[in-house]
Design a protein around this motif. Sequence first.
Motif, PDB file in Angstrom:
ATOM      1  N   ILE A  16       1.270  -0.940   0.210  1.00 15.18           N
ATOM      2  CA  ILE A  16       0.444   0.104  -0.161  1.00 15.18           C
ATOM      3  C   ILE A  16       1.308   1.314  -0.184  1.00 15.18           C
ATOM      4  N   PHE A  17       1.938   1.171   0.350  1.00 12.65           N
ATOM      5  CA  PHE A  17       2.754   2.337   1.080  1.00 12.65           C
ATOM      6  C   PHE A  17       3.552   2.544  -0.771  1.00 12.65           C
ATOM      7  N   VAL A  18       3.664   1.727  -1.270  1.00 13.93           N
ATOM      8  CA  VAL A  18       4.768   1.842  -2.575  1.00 13.93           C
ATOM      9  C   VAL A  18       4.121   2.283  -3.943  1.00 13.93           C
ATOM     10  N   ASN A  19       2.013   1.716  -3.477  1.00 16.16           N
ATOM     11  CA  ASN A  19       1.859   1.938  -4.206  1.00 16.16           C
ATOM     12  C   ASN A  19       1.022   3.696  -4.148  1.00 16.16           C
ATOM     13  N   GLY A  20       0.936   3.841  -3.310  1.00 20.17           N
ATOM     14  CA  GLY A  20       0.560   5.246  -2.514  1.00 20.17           C
ATOM     15  C   GLY A  20       2.429   6.206  -3.675  1.00 20.17           C
ATOM     16  N   TRP A  21       3.287   5.366  -2.589  1.00 26.58           N
ATOM     17  CA  TRP A  21       4.204   6.650  -3.655  1.00 26.58           C
ATOM     18  C   TRP A  21       4.281   6.664  -4.493  1.00 26.58           C
ATOM     19  N   THR A  22       3.732   6.067  -5.838  1.00 27.01           N
ATOM     20  CA  THR A  22       3.661   6.045  -7.121  1.00 27.01           C
ATOM     21  C   THR A  22       2.819   6.511  -7.745  1.00 27.01           C
ATOM     22  N   ASP A  23       1.765   6.543  -7.066  1.00 28.27           N
ATOM     23  CA  ASP A  23       0.847   7.332  -7.402  1.00 28.27           C
ATOM     24  C   ASP A  23       0.424   8.717  -6.981  1.00 28.27           C
ATOM     25  N   ALA A  24       0.806   9.030  -6.103  1.00 28.33           N
ATOM     26  CA  ALA A  24       0.609  10.686  -5.280  1.00 28.33           C
ATOM     27  C   ALA A  24       1.031  11.747  -5.893  1.00 28.33           C
ATOM     28  N   PRO A  25       2.648  10.814  -6.450  1.00 28.76           N
ATOM     29  CA  PRO A  25       2.986  12.220  -7.661  1.00 28.76           C
ATOM     30  C   PRO A  25       2.774  12.473  -8.940  1.00 28.76           C
ATOM     31  N   ASN A  26       1.211  11.464  -9.290  1.00 26.17           N
ATOM     32  CA  ASN A  26       0.345  11.932 -10.285  1.00 26.17           C
ATOM     33  C   ASN A  26      -0.941  12.685 -10.095  1.00 26.17           C
ATOM     34  N   ALA A  27      -1.316  12.297  -8.862  1.00 18.81           N
ATOM     35  CA  ALA A  27      -2.572  13.460  -9.078  1.00 18.81           C
ATOM     36  C   ALA A  27      -2.106  14.230  -8.700  1.00 18.81           C
ATOM     37  N   ILE A  28      -0.589  14.903  -7.965  1.00 19.42           N
ATOM     38  CA  ILE A  28      -1.021  15.604  -7.744  1.00 19.42           C
ATOM     39  C   ILE A  28      -0.710  16.649  -8.421  1.00 19.42           C
ATOM     40  N   ALA A  29       0.358  16.157  -9.553  1.00 18.92           N
ATOM     41  CA  ALA A  29       1.280  16.746 -10.647  1.00 18.92           C
ATOM     42  C   ALA A  29      -0.035  17.094 -11.623  1.00 18.92           C
ATOM     43  N   THR A  30      -1.473  16.549 -11.563  1.00 19.27           N
ATOM     44  CA  THR A  30      -2.159  16.857 -12.239  1.00 19.27           C
ATOM     45  C   THR A  30      -2.899  17.504 -11.528  1.00 19.27           C
ATOM     46  N   ALA A  31      -3.562  17.568 -11.008  1.00 17.31           N
ATOM     47  CA  ALA A  31      -3.971  18.588 -10.153  1.00 17.31           C
ATOM     48  C   ALA A  31      -3.534  20.047  -9.785  1.00 17.31           C
ATOM     49  N   VAL A  32      -2.366  20.417 -10.127  1.00 11.58           N
ATOM     50  CA  VAL A  32      -1.449  21.201 -10.289  1.00 11.58           C
ATOM     51  C   VAL A  32      -1.643  22.039 -11.299  1.00 11.58           C
ATOM     52  N   SER A  33      -0.960  21.094 -12.299  1.00 10.20           N
ATOM     53  CA  SER A  33      -0.607  21.852 -13.683  1.00 10.20           C
ATOM     54  C   SER A  33      -2.164  21.966 -14.122  1.00 10.20           C
ATOM     55  N   THR A  34      -3.201  21.710 -14.611  1.00  8.95           N
ATOM     56  CA  THR A  34      -4.904  22.145 -14.561  1.00  8.95           C
ATOM     57  C   THR A  34      -5.085  23.484 -13.401  1.00  8.95           C
ATOM     58  N   ARG A  35      -4.278  23.833 -12.768  1.00  8.85           N
ATOM     59  CA  ARG A  35      -4.771  25.125 -11.435  1.00  8.85           C
ATOM     60  C   ARG A  35      -6.259  24.112 -11.543  1.00  8.85           C
ATOM     61  N   VAL A  36      -7.137  23.530 -10.605  1.00  8.86           N
ATOM     62  CA  VAL A  36      -7.410  22.916  -9.628  1.00  8.86           C
ATOM     63  C   VAL A  36      -7.366  22.921  -8.277  1.00  8.86           C
ATOM     64  N   LEU A  37      -5.915  22.563  -7.905  1.00 12.09           N
ATOM     65  CA  LEU A  37      -5.729  23.173  -6.703  1.00 12.09           C
ATOM     66  C   LEU A  37      -3.982  23.878  -6.410  1.00 12.09           C
ATOM     67  N   ARG A  38      -3.962  24.725  -5.230  1.00 12.54           N
ATOM     68  CA  ARG A  38      -2.486  25.038  -5.413  1.00 12.54           C
ATOM     69  C   ARG A  38      -1.475  23.922  -4.675  1.00 12.54           C
ATOM     70  N   PRO A  39      -0.488  23.892  -5.585  1.00 13.22           N
ATOM     71  CA  PRO A  39       0.312  23.014  -4.446  1.00 13.22           C
ATOM     72  C   PRO A  39       0.490  22.482  -3.014  1.00 13.22           C
TER      73      PRO A  39
END
Length: 84
Positions: A16-39
């Motif tokens: 679960i930790f490794v899965n979150g480690w690899t999925d979290a950056p993608n989710a963060i980058a998508t939300a930040v690059s589309t300017r939906v959320l602040r970093p």
Amino acid sequence: MNIALIVTIVLVMGVIFVNGWTDAPNAIATAVSTRVLRPNVAIGMAVAMNFFGALVMNFLMLKLQRLSVISLVSTARVIPVKSL
């Protein structure tokens, strides 16, 4: 406590930790690059959801294991052994 149970819990938490480690950056980058959320908000949400996800998965795994042990015990048949 059974050593197999401890090993299983540690391995599941690791997956679960490794899965979150690899999925979290993608989710963060998508939300930040589309300017939906602040970093800062995106990172905070990712941290919170990964933590709660690990807790929920651990709870569900333990509950499932308890149910499977109970069902094995309740369905076990006693077969009499003839004495010599």
